[in-house]
Design a protein around this motif. Structure first.
Motif, PDB file in Angstrom:
ATOM      1  N   LEU A 104       0.818  -1.214   0.000  1.00 13.35           N
ATOM      2  CA  LEU A 104       0.000   0.000   0.000  1.00 13.35           C
ATOM      3  C   LEU A 104       0.853   1.266   0.000  1.00 13.35           C
ATOM      4  N   MET A 105       2.059   1.186   0.522  1.00 12.73           N
ATOM      5  CA  MET A 105       2.949   2.348   0.538  1.00 12.73           C
ATOM      6  C   MET A 105       3.306   2.807  -0.882  1.00 12.73           C
ATOM      7  N   ALA A 106       3.153   1.926  -1.856  1.00 15.12           N
ATOM      8  CA  ALA A 106       3.419   2.284  -3.250  1.00 15.12           C
ATOM      9  C   ALA A 106       2.254   3.028  -3.887  1.00 15.12           C
ATOM     10  N   LYS A 107       1.187   3.273  -3.114  1.00 17.37           N
ATOM     11  CA  LYS A 107       0.000   3.978  -3.609  1.00 17.37           C
ATOM     12  C   LYS A 107      -0.581   3.295  -4.852  1.00 17.37           C
ATOM     13  N   PRO A 108      -0.920   2.000  -4.736  1.00 16.62           N
ATOM     14  CA  PRO A 108      -1.412   1.283  -5.916  1.00 16.62           C
ATOM     15  C   PRO A 108      -2.831   1.690  -6.305  1.00 16.62           C
ATOM     16  N   LYS A 109      -3.088   1.587  -7.590  1.00 14.82           N
ATOM     17  CA  LYS A 109      -4.463   1.673  -8.096  1.00 14.82           C
ATOM     18  C   LYS A 109      -5.099   0.286  -8.089  1.00 14.82           C
ATOM     19  N   LEU A 110      -4.258  -0.736  -8.272  1.00 13.99           N
ATOM     20  CA  LEU A 110      -4.703  -2.127  -8.239  1.00 13.99           C
ATOM     21  C   LEU A 110      -3.759  -2.909  -7.334  1.00 13.99           C
ATOM     22  N   LEU A 111      -4.329  -3.552  -6.324  1.00 10.52           N
ATOM     23  CA  LEU A 111      -3.565  -4.362  -5.375  1.00 10.52           C
ATOM     24  C   LEU A 111      -3.872  -5.835  -5.618  1.00 10.52           C
ATOM     25  N   MET A 112      -2.829  -6.617  -5.896  1.00  8.12           N
ATOM     26  CA  MET A 112      -2.980  -8.060  -6.088  1.00  8.12           C
ATOM     27  C   MET A 112      -2.475  -8.770  -4.839  1.00  8.12           C
ATOM     28  N   LEU A 113      -3.271  -9.692  -4.336  1.00  2.42           N
ATOM     29  CA  LEU A 113      -2.919 -10.430  -3.121  1.00  2.42           C
ATOM     30  C   LEU A 113      -2.958 -11.928  -3.402  1.00  2.42           C
ATOM     31  N   ASP A 114      -1.860 -12.602  -3.083  1.00  8.28           N
ATOM     32  CA  ASP A 114      -1.740 -14.034  -3.327  1.00  8.28           C
ATOM     33  C   ASP A 114      -1.829 -14.788  -2.002  1.00  8.28           C
ATOM     34  N   GLU A 115      -2.957 -15.418  -1.767  1.00 10.80           N
ATOM     35  CA  GLU A 115      -3.198 -16.242  -0.572  1.00 10.80           C
ATOM     36  C   GLU A 115      -2.871 -15.486   0.720  1.00 10.80           C
ATOM     37  N   PRO A 116      -3.446 -14.330   0.950  1.00 11.17           N
ATOM     38  CA  PRO A 116      -3.063 -13.549   2.138  1.00 11.17           C
ATOM     39  C   PRO A 116      -3.443 -14.193   3.465  1.00 11.17           C
ATOM     40  N   SER A 117      -4.444 -15.086   3.479  1.00  4.18           N
ATOM     41  CA  SER A 117      -4.857 -15.681   4.756  1.00  4.18           C
ATOM     42  C   SER A 117      -4.173 -17.012   5.050  1.00  4.18           C
ATOM     43  N   LEU A 118      -3.279 -17.457   4.164  1.00 10.60           N
ATOM     44  CA  LEU A 118      -2.668 -18.777   4.303  1.00 10.60           C
ATOM     45  C   LEU A 118      -1.932 -18.912   5.627  1.00 10.60           C
ATOM     46  N   GLY A 119      -2.301 -19.932   6.416  1.00 15.42           N
ATOM     47  CA  GLY A 119      -1.612 -20.241   7.660  1.00 15.42           C
ATOM     48  C   GLY A 119      -1.938 -19.345   8.833  1.00 15.42           C
ATOM     49  N   LEU A 120      -2.925 -18.463   8.691  1.00 12.24           N
ATOM     50  CA  LEU A 120      -3.248 -17.531   9.767  1.00 12.24           C
ATOM     51  C   LEU A 120      -4.391 -18.053  10.631  1.00 12.24           C
ATOM     52  N   ALA A 121      -4.418 -17.614  11.886  1.00 13.39           N
ATOM     53  CA  ALA A 121      -5.479 -18.001  12.813  1.00 13.39           C
ATOM     54  C   ALA A 121      -6.814 -17.414  12.349  1.00 13.39           C
ATOM     55  N   PRO A 122      -7.933 -18.092  12.643  1.00 20.73           N
ATOM     56  CA  PRO A 122      -9.246 -17.642  12.162  1.00 20.73           C
ATOM     57  C   PRO A 122      -9.584 -16.194  12.506  1.00 20.73           C
ATOM     58  N   LEU A 123      -9.271 -15.742  13.714  1.00 21.30           N
ATOM     59  CA  LEU A 123      -9.586 -14.353  14.082  1.00 21.30           C
ATOM     60  C   LEU A 123      -8.777 -13.361  13.247  1.00 21.30           C
ATOM     61  N   ILE A 124      -7.527 -13.700  12.966  1.00 23.39           N
ATOM     62  CA  ILE A 124      -6.689 -12.843  12.131  1.00 23.39           C
ATOM     63  C   ILE A 124      -7.215 -12.824  10.703  1.00 23.39           C
ATOM     64  N   VAL A 125      -7.694 -13.985  10.234  1.00 20.97           N
ATOM     65  CA  VAL A 125      -8.253 -14.066   8.884  1.00 20.97           C
ATOM     66  C   VAL A 125      -9.453 -13.130   8.743  1.00 20.97           C
ATOM     67  N   GLN A 126     -10.340 -13.155   9.727  1.00 21.87           N
ATOM     68  CA  GLN A 126     -11.511 -12.276   9.670  1.00 21.87           C
ATOM     69  C   GLN A 126     -11.099 -10.808   9.671  1.00 21.87           C
ATOM     70  N   GLU A 127     -10.108 -10.482  10.488  1.00 26.79           N
ATOM     71  CA  GLU A 127      -9.607  -9.111  10.534  1.00 26.79           C
ATOM     72  C   GLU A 127      -9.002  -8.708   9.193  1.00 26.79           C
ATOM     73  N   LEU A 128      -8.271  -9.621   8.577  1.00 28.79           N
ATOM     74  CA  LEU A 128      -7.629  -9.333   7.300  1.00 28.79           C
ATOM     75  C   LEU A 128      -8.669  -9.068   6.215  1.00 28.79           C
ATOM     76  N   PHE A 129      -9.721  -9.878   6.177  1.00 29.18           N
ATOM     77  CA  PHE A 129     -10.743  -9.679   5.151  1.00 29.18           C
ATOM     78  C   PHE A 129     -11.516  -8.378   5.373  1.00 29.18           C
ATOM     79  N   ARG A 130     -11.724  -8.007   6.609  1.00 26.32           N
ATOM     80  CA  ARG A 130     -12.357  -6.711   6.866  1.00 26.32           C
ATOM     81  C   ARG A 130     -11.478  -5.573   6.350  1.00 26.32           C
TER      82      ARG A 130
END
Length: 234
Positions: A149-175
């Protein structure tokens, strides 16, 4: 914003994508789902110019990404959060974040963007002086997203951002991904967490064995019996 047309990609003699076509509209969340090895990560890497296609085109903001060096593509507004994060473990959180704003325009707006990243991820602000290797997996993922995000993107691509994370962290990430999109940033998301992804998606694609096999809205996919059986276990 991003238009992929008839993309064919190979690693050496092994072809992994066949005639892949998809689009990402401005301010939309677009999701790619599929099993491991289906070609999702390859699609993202080729979209940024990290891989050269055998055939086909990738246009970002109307320009072929393979005609420019990658740092110029990033400067034009296309950022990738890779599956393995690729952070610098012995540098601090703040140093990792600052590396994301190397282009002239993001560098000029570094302070404001940094404040925004800290607002999105308060734990990142609290740990800004810590070395990245001391963080949990969830915190490191927040840093990886923040750096992009520091690069000020117009389009952000995310590859498996929730992989290996705890369920509460996953929910926070998707929010947080939803908040980022609401700020006007388009999202291209590759994710095994299909339920949460489709709830966010304006548009979704299924890729199987290197080919796009179906597309539709997130709502359509959530109601689709075959999708629910194959990817949601329902």
């Amino acid at each position: 914003m991003l238009e992929i047309t008839n993309l064919n990609v190979a690693y050496g003699h092994l072809q992994v994508l066949w005639d892949v076509s998809l689009t990402v509209e401005e301010r939309h969340v677009t999701v790619i789902i599929g099993s491991n090895g289906a070609g999702k990560t390859t699609t993202l890497k080729t979209s940024l110019g990290l891989l050269k296609p055998l055939a086909g085109n990738v246009l970002f903001m109307g320009e072929d990404v393979h005609l420019r060096p990658i740092h110029q593509i990033v400067a034009r507004g296309l950022s990738l959060v890779p599956e393995d994060r690729l952070l610098f473990p012995d540098m601090t959180v703040l140093e990792n974040l600052e590396l994301g704003s190397f282009a002239p325009e993001p560098r000029r707006r570094r302070k404001a963007t940094l404040d925004w990243v800290y607002e999105l991820f308060p734990r990142v602000r609290d740990r800004k002086k810590q070395k990245v290797r001391t963080l949990s997996g969830g915190e490191q993922q927040m840093v990886a997203v923040g750096r992009a995000l520091m690069a000020k993107p117009k389009l952000l691509m995310l590859d498996e951002p929730s992989l290996g994370l705890a369920p509460l962290i996953v929910q926070e990430l998707f929010r947080t991904i939803r908040k980022i999109n609401q700020e006007g940033i388009s999202i291209l998301l590759v994710e095994q967490n299909v339920q949460n992804s489709l709830e966010l998606a304006h548009r979704a694609y299924v890729i199987e064995n290197g080919r796009i096999t179906s597309s539709g809205t997130g709502r359509e996919f959530l109601k689709d019996t075959k999708i629910r059986e194959a990817y949601l276990g329902l």
